[in-house]
Scaffold this motif. Structure first.
Motif, PDB file in Angstrom:
ATOM      1  N   ASN A   9       0.869  -1.167   0.000  1.00  0.00           N
ATOM      2  CA  ASN A   9       0.000   0.000   0.000  1.00  0.00           C
ATOM      3  C   ASN A   9       0.905   1.215   0.000  1.00  0.00           C
ATOM      4  N   ARG A  10       0.889   1.956  -1.103  1.00  0.00           N
ATOM      5  CA  ARG A  10       1.768   3.116  -1.224  1.00  0.00           C
ATOM      6  C   ARG A  10       1.573   4.021  -0.024  1.00  0.00           C
ATOM      7  N   TRP A  15       5.587  -0.565   3.021  1.00  0.00           N
ATOM      8  CA  TRP A  15       6.101   0.136   1.837  1.00  0.00           C
ATOM      9  C   TRP A  15       7.241   1.069   2.244  1.00  0.00           C
ATOM     10  N   PHE A  16       6.994   1.863   3.299  1.00  0.00           N
ATOM     11  CA  PHE A  16       7.997   2.817   3.779  1.00  0.00           C
ATOM     12  C   PHE A  16       9.253   2.096   4.272  1.00  0.00           C
ATOM     13  N   TYR A  79       7.749 -12.057   0.764  1.00  0.00           N
ATOM     14  CA  TYR A  79       6.324 -12.126   1.079  1.00  0.00           C
ATOM     15  C   TYR A  79       5.503 -11.347   0.052  1.00  0.00           C
ATOM     16  N   ASN A  80       5.932 -10.141  -0.257  1.00  0.00           N
ATOM     17  CA  ASN A  80       5.184  -9.324  -1.210  1.00  0.00           C
ATOM     18  C   ASN A  80       5.261  -9.881  -2.624  1.00  0.00           C
TER      19      ASN A  80
END
Length: 120
Positions: A9-10, A15-16, A79-80
């Protein structure tokens, strides 16, 4: 044109952290290559020299942080990648927990080795 999909999720936490760990890894890898390939050459690297470097608190902390960043970055990335390939449901939950446990085990073992080097 194919639709681009990412499980990140941007702007989300994972993501961060993926980006922060990537930046940290680039900097510490540059430090590693400089120190262990230009300052010390491969034939000069010994266990005693590694132990001496690990006995310096700043080096020890940097290497433990590097281990944490690399472990998180790798586990989170795998995982992603699985999620991006369409893994859902029980296999997704199993992958999450298997990777989380593997990540913790890798980190703990890495810290154990670093502590041995520090005390050697």
């Amino acid at each position: 044109m194919a639709e681009r999909y990412s499980s990140f999720n941007r702007g989300g936490t994972r993501w961060f952290l993926q980006r922060v760990t990537a930046a940290f890894l680039v900097v510490t890898l540059a430090f590693h290559f400089y120190l262990l390939h230009f300052v010390n050459h491969a034939p000069e690297i010994t266990f005693a020299g590694s132990a001496a470097r690990f006995s310096v608190p700043a080096y020890f902390i940097t290497m433990v942080l590097f281990l944490a960043a690399a472990t998180f970055h790798g586990v989170n990335g795998v995982y992603n990648a699985l999620v991006n390939q369409g893994v859902t449901g029980t296999p997704k939950r199993a992958a999450k927990w298997i990777l989380a446990v593997a990540g913790v085990l890798v980190f703990v073992q890495g810290v154990r080795v670093a502590l041995v080097l520090m005390g050697a």
